[in-house]
Motif scaffolding. Structure first.
Motif, mmCIF file in Angstrom:
data_model
loop_
_atom_site.group_PDB
_atom_site.id
_atom_site.type_symbol
_atom_site.label_atom_id
_atom_site.label_comp_id
_atom_site.label_asym_id
_atom_site.label_seq_id
_atom_site.Cartn_x
_atom_site.Cartn_y
_atom_site.Cartn_z
ATOM 1 N N ARG A 39 73.204 -28.216 42.167
ATOM 2 C CA ARG A 39 74.208 -27.437 42.493
ATOM 3 C C ARG A 39 75.119 -27.361 43.459
ATOM 4 O O ARG A 39 76.165 -27.426 42.484
ATOM 5 C CB ARG A 39 73.225 -25.741 42.606
ATOM 6 C CG ARG A 39 72.616 -25.619 41.428
ATOM 7 C CD ARG A 39 72.047 -24.027 42.359
ATOM 8 N NE ARG A 39 71.067 -23.337 40.806
ATOM 9 C CZ ARG A 39 69.858 -22.864 41.086
ATOM 10 N NH1 ARG A 39 69.207 -23.128 42.696
ATOM 11 N NH2 ARG A 39 69.168 -23.158 40.021
ATOM 12 N N PRO A 44 73.765 -30.770 36.372
ATOM 13 C CA PRO A 44 73.527 -29.541 35.894
ATOM 14 C C PRO A 44 71.787 -29.771 35.902
ATOM 15 O O PRO A 44 70.974 -30.249 36.559
ATOM 16 C CB PRO A 44 73.290 -29.849 34.113
ATOM 17 C CG PRO A 44 74.706 -31.015 34.318
ATOM 18 C CD PRO A 44 74.680 -31.734 35.897
ATOM 19 N N ILE A 46 68.408 -27.538 34.287
ATOM 20 C CA ILE A 46 67.646 -27.117 33.046
ATOM 21 C C ILE A 46 65.952 -26.886 33.078
ATOM 22 O O ILE A 46 65.790 -27.602 33.572
ATOM 23 C CB ILE A 46 68.235 -28.593 31.742
ATOM 24 C CG1 ILE A 46 69.928 -28.548 31.860
ATOM 25 C CG2 ILE A 46 68.015 -27.532 30.764
ATOM 26 C CD1 ILE A 46 69.614 -29.809 31.310
ATOM 27 N N TYR A 47 65.977 -25.415 32.392
ATOM 28 C CA TYR A 47 64.685 -25.468 33.382
ATOM 29 C C TYR A 47 64.141 -25.031 31.555
ATOM 30 O O TYR A 47 64.765 -25.254 30.465
ATOM 31 C CB TYR A 47 64.880 -23.648 33.090
ATOM 32 C CG TYR A 47 65.577 -23.175 34.853
ATOM 33 C CD1 TYR A 47 64.092 -23.495 35.694
ATOM 34 C CD2 TYR A 47 66.260 -23.744 35.046
ATOM 35 C CE1 TYR A 47 64.075 -23.502 37.307
ATOM 36 C CE2 TYR A 47 66.569 -23.394 36.293
ATOM 37 C CZ TYR A 47 65.247 -23.496 37.669
ATOM 38 O OH TYR A 47 65.540 -22.843 38.492
ATOM 39 N N PRO A 81 66.461 -19.131 37.991
ATOM 40 C CA PRO A 81 67.693 -19.640 37.340
ATOM 41 C C PRO A 81 68.866 -19.283 37.389
ATOM 42 O O PRO A 81 69.108 -17.671 38.268
ATOM 43 C CB PRO A 81 67.176 -19.830 36.015
ATOM 44 C CG PRO A 81 66.105 -19.690 34.843
ATOM 45 C CD PRO A 81 65.716 -18.711 36.396
ATOM 46 N N ASP A 85 72.941 -22.071 35.867
ATOM 47 C CA ASP A 85 72.342 -22.929 35.189
ATOM 48 C C ASP A 85 71.310 -22.717 33.367
ATOM 49 O O ASP A 85 72.534 -22.095 32.938
ATOM 50 C CB ASP A 85 70.293 -22.085 35.801
ATOM 51 C CG ASP A 85 70.880 -23.146 37.089
ATOM 52 O OD1 ASP A 85 71.131 -23.991 37.795
ATOM 53 O OD2 ASP A 85 69.950 -22.246 37.655
ATOM 54 N N TYR A 86 70.970 -23.092 33.228
ATOM 55 C CA TYR A 86 70.303 -23.396 31.326
ATOM 56 C C TYR A 86 69.210 -23.524 31.292
ATOM 57 O O TYR A 86 68.362 -23.573 32.071
ATOM 58 C CB TYR A 86 70.929 -24.693 31.048
ATOM 59 C CG TYR A 86 72.285 -25.175 30.760
ATOM 60 C CD1 TYR A 86 73.424 -24.944 30.065
ATOM 61 C CD2 TYR A 86 72.993 -26.109 31.944
ATOM 62 C CE1 TYR A 86 74.706 -25.321 30.492
ATOM 63 C CE2 TYR A 86 74.341 -26.365 32.050
ATOM 64 C CZ TYR A 86 75.046 -26.106 31.123
ATOM 65 O OH TYR A 86 75.951 -26.314 30.793
ATOM 66 N N SER A 87 68.357 -22.450 30.271
ATOM 67 C CA SER A 87 66.710 -22.616 29.909
ATOM 68 C C SER A 87 66.883 -22.153 28.881
ATOM 69 O O SER A 87 67.761 -21.799 28.120
ATOM 70 C CB SER A 87 67.564 -20.671 30.842
ATOM 71 O OG SER A 87 67.410 -20.277 31.391
ATOM 72 N N LEU A 88 65.772 -23.478 28.536
ATOM 73 C CA LEU A 88 65.895 -23.149 27.439
ATOM 74 C C LEU A 88 64.198 -22.773 26.754
ATOM 75 O O LEU A 88 63.602 -22.884 27.933
ATOM 76 C CB LEU A 88 65.890 -24.631 26.276
ATOM 77 C CG LEU A 88 67.054 -25.613 26.745
ATOM 78 C CD1 LEU A 88 67.012 -27.054 26.040
ATOM 79 C CD2 LEU A 88 68.628 -24.378 25.609
ATOM 80 N N LEU A 101 67.483 -29.819 23.420
ATOM 81 C CA LEU A 101 67.649 -29.985 24.702
ATOM 82 C C LEU A 101 68.863 -31.050 24.320
ATOM 83 O O LEU A 101 69.670 -31.270 25.166
ATOM 84 C CB LEU A 101 66.087 -30.701 25.770
ATOM 85 C CG LEU A 101 66.568 -31.413 26.763
ATOM 86 C CD1 LEU A 101 67.107 -30.629 27.911
ATOM 87 C CD2 LEU A 101 65.190 -31.723 27.025
ATOM 88 N N LEU A 104 72.349 -30.386 23.739
ATOM 89 C CA LEU A 104 72.379 -29.550 25.581
ATOM 90 C C LEU A 104 73.080 -31.176 26.101
ATOM 91 O O LEU A 104 74.121 -31.046 26.944
ATOM 92 C CB LEU A 104 72.148 -29.312 26.008
ATOM 93 C CG LEU A 104 72.009 -28.634 27.554
ATOM 94 C CD1 LEU A 104 73.556 -27.850 27.165
ATOM 95 C CD2 LEU A 104 71.964 -27.299 28.557
ATOM 96 N N LEU A 108 76.611 -33.103 27.704
ATOM 97 C CA LEU A 108 76.632 -32.335 29.049
ATOM 98 C C LEU A 108 77.326 -33.655 29.430
ATOM 99 O O LEU A 108 77.414 -34.330 30.806
ATOM 100 C CB LEU A 108 76.090 -32.124 30.145
ATOM 101 C CG LEU A 108 75.057 -29.990 30.014
ATOM 102 C CD1 LEU A 108 74.459 -30.052 30.303
ATOM 103 C CD2 LEU A 108 77.147 -30.009 30.811
#
Length: 175
Positions: A39, A44, A46-47, A81, A85-88, A101, A104, A108
């Protein structure tokens, strides 16, 4: 290379719930440290976590776990998160299968995936396969993943290294 950190299946059920794995608990601090450094460097984070429905085929193998909307399906509070952050959500072993994913990552401009989480010989290994087949470089910080036993853990890391050209390193060597 533009890296991204993938945090895979660090949910309550995989750590302390229905699929409790005491071995996985030791991955929390190294992941937390790596994510913090990422961070700070605008890498990035990504969860990608299981969020199962009752009809999911995988449940016939493992039983109900990480069900969508339940405590067990929530990411452990130590790795919550943060904004940015990203969460998928996923419903199979791979972080790529029908999750968005890949799109994304391409948006990025990511070309190097740093895989963390559980279970090394299942979700990490399947995600590594899909990453390799899509042309991503793969890095696995060894103290940020864990399997249910040492034999499966070592086998999976060796397989990911041999078959997908992954770099197996210490998380302290990254970022």
């Amino acid at each position: 290379m533009q890296p991204a950190i993938l945090v895979i299946d660090m949910t309550n059920d995989f750590l302390t719930g229905k699929l409790r794995n005491d071995r996985a608990l030791k991955t929390i601090e190294p992941i937390k440290d790596l994510v913090s450094r990422a961070r700070k460097q605008s890498v990035p984070v990504i969860y990608v976590s299981d969020a199962h429905y009752s009809a999911d085929h995988e449940l016939t193998i493992w039983g109900n776990h990480s069900m969508k909307g339940t405590w067990g399906g929530q990411i452990t509070k130590e790795l919550t998160p943060q904004v940015g952050d990203y969460s998928l959500e996923k419903r199979t072993y791979s972080a790529f299968f029908e999750t968005g994913l890949d799109s994304l990552l391409r948006e990025l401009d990511v070309d190097n995936l740093i895989l963390t989480g559980v279970v090394t010989n299942i979700c990490i290994q399947h995600s590594a396969a899909d990453a390799c087949l899509r042309g991503y470089e793969i890095t696995v910080p060894n103290e940020t993943t864990e399997a249910l036993n040492d034999k499966d853990y070592k086998y999976a890391l060796n397989y990911i290294k041999t078959m997908y050209g992954a770099k197996i390193v210490s998380s302290t060597e990254l970022l």
